[in-house]
Design a protein around this motif. Structure first.
Motif, mmCIF file in Angstrom:
data_model
loop_
_atom_site.group_PDB
_atom_site.id
_atom_site.type_symbol
_atom_site.label_atom_id
_atom_site.label_comp_id
_atom_site.label_asym_id
_atom_site.label_seq_id
_atom_site.Cartn_x
_atom_site.Cartn_y
_atom_site.Cartn_z
ATOM 1 N N MET A 5 -78.153 26.323 19.250
ATOM 2 C CA MET A 5 -77.475 25.961 20.497
ATOM 3 C C MET A 5 -76.494 24.816 20.327
ATOM 4 O O MET A 5 -75.387 24.841 20.895
ATOM 5 C CB MET A 5 -78.515 25.602 21.564
ATOM 6 N N THR A 6 -76.851 23.776 19.591
ATOM 7 C CA THR A 6 -75.998 22.583 19.521
ATOM 8 C C THR A 6 -75.771 22.048 18.107
ATOM 9 O O THR A 6 -74.907 21.203 17.912
ATOM 10 C CB THR A 6 -76.618 21.438 20.341
ATOM 11 N N ARG A 7 -76.583 22.494 17.131
ATOM 12 C CA ARG A 7 -76.558 21.936 15.772
ATOM 13 C C ARG A 7 -76.748 20.414 15.775
ATOM 14 O O ARG A 7 -76.202 19.694 14.925
ATOM 15 C CB ARG A 7 -75.265 22.303 15.054
ATOM 16 N N GLY A 8 -77.458 19.923 16.767
ATOM 17 C CA GLY A 8 -77.718 18.497 16.857
ATOM 18 C C GLY A 8 -76.639 17.706 17.549
ATOM 19 O O GLY A 8 -76.776 16.499 17.719
ATOM 20 N N GLY A 9 -75.574 18.366 17.940
ATOM 21 C CA GLY A 9 -74.438 17.678 18.531
ATOM 22 C C GLY A 9 -74.462 17.692 20.046
ATOM 23 O O GLY A 9 -75.439 18.126 20.655
ATOM 24 N N PRO A 10 -73.344 17.220 20.635
ATOM 25 C CA PRO A 10 -72.191 16.634 19.937
ATOM 26 C C PRO A 10 -72.543 15.292 19.302
ATOM 27 O O PRO A 10 -73.291 14.517 19.876
ATOM 28 C CB PRO A 10 -71.165 16.457 21.060
ATOM 29 N N GLY A 11 -72.033 15.066 18.133
ATOM 30 C CA GLY A 11 -72.431 13.891 17.361
ATOM 31 C C GLY A 11 -73.881 14.043 16.950
ATOM 32 O O GLY A 11 -74.233 14.968 16.218
ATOM 33 N N ASP A 12 -74.718 13.142 17.421
ATOM 34 C CA ASP A 12 -76.154 13.243 17.148
ATOM 35 C C ASP A 12 -76.955 13.176 18.451
ATOM 36 O O ASP A 12 -78.111 12.760 18.456
ATOM 37 C CB ASP A 12 -76.601 12.125 16.201
ATOM 38 N N ARG A 13 -76.364 13.639 19.549
ATOM 39 C CA ARG A 13 -76.985 13.481 20.865
ATOM 40 C C ARG A 13 -78.093 14.488 21.143
ATOM 41 O O ARG A 13 -78.783 14.378 22.149
ATOM 42 C CB ARG A 13 -75.916 13.555 21.952
ATOM 43 N N SER A 14 -78.288 15.470 20.273
ATOM 44 C CA SER A 14 -79.434 16.372 20.395
ATOM 45 C C SER A 14 -80.092 16.586 19.028
ATOM 46 O O SER A 14 -80.742 17.605 18.805
ATOM 47 C CB SER A 14 -79.015 17.714 21.013
ATOM 48 N N GLN A 15 -79.920 15.617 18.151
ATOM 49 C CA GLN A 15 -80.454 15.732 16.791
ATOM 50 C C GLN A 15 -81.907 15.247 16.758
ATOM 51 O O GLN A 15 -82.187 14.063 16.637
ATOM 52 C CB GLN A 15 -79.610 14.931 15.808
ATOM 53 N N THR A 16 -82.826 16.171 16.859
ATOM 54 C CA THR A 16 -84.246 15.832 16.780
ATOM 55 C C THR A 16 -84.649 15.652 15.317
ATOM 56 O O THR A 16 -83.855 15.906 14.401
ATOM 57 C CB THR A 16 -85.091 16.925 17.439
ATOM 58 N N LEU A 17 -85.888 15.234 15.097
ATOM 59 C CA LEU A 17 -86.336 14.940 13.733
ATOM 60 C C LEU A 17 -86.241 16.138 12.782
ATOM 61 O O LEU A 17 -85.825 15.961 11.630
ATOM 62 C CB LEU A 17 -87.764 14.398 13.761
ATOM 63 N N PRO A 18 -86.611 17.362 13.180
ATOM 64 C CA PRO A 18 -86.434 18.481 12.244
ATOM 65 C C PRO A 18 -84.990 18.676 11.811
ATOM 66 O O PRO A 18 -84.717 18.974 10.643
ATOM 67 C CB PRO A 18 -86.951 19.685 13.046
ATOM 68 N N LEU A 19 -84.025 18.479 12.727
ATOM 69 C CA LEU A 19 -82.620 18.618 12.360
ATOM 70 C C LEU A 19 -82.165 17.453 11.491
ATOM 71 O O LEU A 19 -81.369 17.646 10.552
ATOM 72 C CB LEU A 19 -81.743 18.702 13.617
ATOM 73 N N PHE A 20 -82.632 16.254 11.799
ATOM 74 C CA PHE A 20 -82.289 15.088 10.984
ATOM 75 C C PHE A 20 -82.837 15.262 9.559
ATOM 76 O O PHE A 20 -82.142 14.974 8.573
ATOM 77 C CB PHE A 20 -82.876 13.831 11.619
ATOM 78 N N MET A 21 -84.063 15.756 9.450
ATOM 79 C CA MET A 21 -84.664 16.002 8.149
ATOM 80 C C MET A 21 -83.867 17.046 7.369
ATOM 81 O O MET A 21 -83.597 16.871 6.175
ATOM 82 C CB MET A 21 -86.102 16.487 8.346
ATOM 83 N N TYR A 22 -83.453 18.115 8.038
ATOM 84 C CA TYR A 22 -82.666 19.163 7.374
ATOM 85 C C TYR A 22 -81.332 18.609 6.882
ATOM 86 O O TYR A 22 -80.893 18.911 5.767
ATOM 87 C CB TYR A 22 -82.440 20.313 8.352
ATOM 88 N N GLU A 23 -80.683 17.808 7.714
ATOM 89 C CA GLU A 23 -79.391 17.237 7.334
ATOM 90 C C GLU A 23 -79.516 16.369 6.082
ATOM 91 O O GLU A 23 -78.709 16.486 5.149
ATOM 92 C CB GLU A 23 -78.827 16.406 8.485
ATOM 93 N N LYS A 24 -80.529 15.493 6.059
ATOM 94 C CA LYS A 24 -80.682 14.594 4.925
ATOM 95 C C LYS A 24 -81.088 15.344 3.664
ATOM 96 O O LYS A 24 -80.605 15.043 2.566
ATOM 97 C CB LYS A 24 -81.707 13.504 5.250
#
Length: 288
Positions: free
Chosen positions: A233-252
Motif C-alpha cells: 500500500m505505501t512501501r513505508g512512505g511517504p518518507g517514513d510515515r508508515s514505516q513499521t518495524l518489519p519494513l524498517f528491518m527489511y530496508e536495513k
C-alpha cells in the motif's frame, strides 16, 4: 525396566518431531541471534566480525528505528487492540441476535476479507484509499472534501486496511465465547433491570475474559509482523510515515545490505512481541 529406560522408550515417538524442531526452528533462531551480534553484510565483504552490542546501540541511537517503533505501536493499537478486537466483539454480539440471513451475509463478507491473500487485500485497499480511488469517489458523490489518504494519513489508512482484513478472526473467537455463556445468566440480569450496556460490561465481558486475552495476544503478535499489506500500500512512505518495524528491518537488511543490523532489529521486534505476550498471559491467568 528401569525408570530412565521407560522415559527413553516413551520419548522415542516424539523424537522425530524434536529433531525437526531443532533443525528448522531452534537452529535458524540461534543462527539469527548470532548474526545480530556481527557486522554481516550482503555486499561481498571479505569476512564477518563479532561486534557485540554495537548493532543494538546503533538501533537505539537511530531516529529511524525510534520512529518505526512508535509507528509499530500505533499501528498495533489502532488496528489490533482497538480495531479488530472491538469490531470483532461488536459483530459477534450483533450476529448472535440477528436473523439467519443477516448472519449468513455478514459472516460471508467479513470472512471473505480474511481468506483473501494478503497481497490481494493490499491492492484492493490501495485502490480504495488512493487519490482516484473508491473512497474519494464516495466523498465526491456526497459533496465532501477528498484527499490523498495514502499521503496525508498513511498509518491510519494501513491500520484501517488491517482492521478490514483481520476482523473475521476476532469475530469467530468471540462468537464461540458468547455461545458458551448460559442464557439464564443474561436473562436474570435483564429481569433485575440491567440495561444492554450494563449486561455487556458486568456480565458478558467478565465471563469471556480469557477469550479476550487469547484473542488480543494472537492478534497483536500477528499485527506486529504485518509486512506485505503495508509494503504493497505505501512501501513505508511517504518518507517514513508508515514505516513499521518489519519494513524498517527489511530496508536495513536487504536494501542497505546490513544483515547484522537488520537481524538485530528483528530480535528487538521479537522482544516487543514477548512483552505484549507477558501482559496477555497475566490476563489469562486471572480468574474470573
Amino acid at each position: 525396566m528401569s525408570r530412565a529406560r521407560r522415559t527413553v522408550v516413551r520419548g522415542l515417538p516424539v523424537l522425530p518431531s524434536v529433531i525437526l524442531l531443532v533443525l528448522f526452528l531452534a537452529g535458524p533462531i540461534a543462527y539469527c541471534a548470532y548474526i545480530a551480534f556481527t557486522d554481516m553484510r550482503l555486499t561481498g565483504a571479505s569476512g564477518t566480525h563479532f561486534v557485540g552490542l554495537a548493532n543494538f546501540r546503533q538501533a537505539f541511537s537511530d531516529a529511524g528505528f525510534r520512529n518505526a517503533v512508535l509507528l509499530t505501536l500505533l499501528f498495533t493499537v489502532l488496528s489490533s487492540i482497538v480495531g479488530q478486537n472491538t469490531l470483532g466483539l461488536g459483530l459477534a454480539a450483533v450476529m448472535r441476535r440477528a436473523s439467519r440471513p443477516v448472519r449468513t451475509v455478514t459472516g460471508g463478507v467479513v470472512i471473505a476479507a480474511w481468506v483473501l491473500p494478503e497481497i490481494v487485500a493490499a491492492f484492493l485497499l490501495y485502490a480504495f484509499f488512493r487519490r482516484e480511488g473508491t473512497l474519494n469517489a464516495i466523498l465526491g458523490w456526497l459533496h465532501l472534501p477528498s484527499q490523498n489518504w495514502l499521503f496525508t494519513l498513511p498509518i491510519l489508512a494501513v491500520s484501517l486496511a488491517n482492521v478490514w482484513r483481520g476482523t473475521a478472526f476476532s469475530m469467530l473467537v468471540y462468537s464461540a465465547a458468547l455461545a458458551e455463556i448460559p442464557q439464564d445468566v443474561a436473562e436474570q440480569a435483564q429481569v433485575d433491570g440491567a440495561s444492554a450496556a450494563q449486561r455487556m460490561w458486568h456480565v458478558t465481558l467478565p465471563m469471556i475474559r480469557r477469550s479476550i486475552g487469547t484473542n488480543l495476544m494472537l492478534n497483536t503478535l500477528q499485527t506486529l509482523s504485518v509486512f506485505g499489506l503495508v509494503w504493497a500500500m505505501t512501501r513505508g512512505g511517504p518518507g517514513d510515515r508508515s514505516q513499521t518495524l518489519p519494513l524498517f528491518m527489511y530496508e536495513k537488511a536487504f536494501q542497505d545490505s546490513l544483515i547484522g543490523y537488520g537481524t538485530a532489529v528483528a530480535l528487538l521486534l521479537l522482544v516487543v512481541g514477548a512483552l505484549f505476550s507477558v501482559v496477555y498471559l497475566r490476563l489469562l491467568r486471572t480468574e474470573v
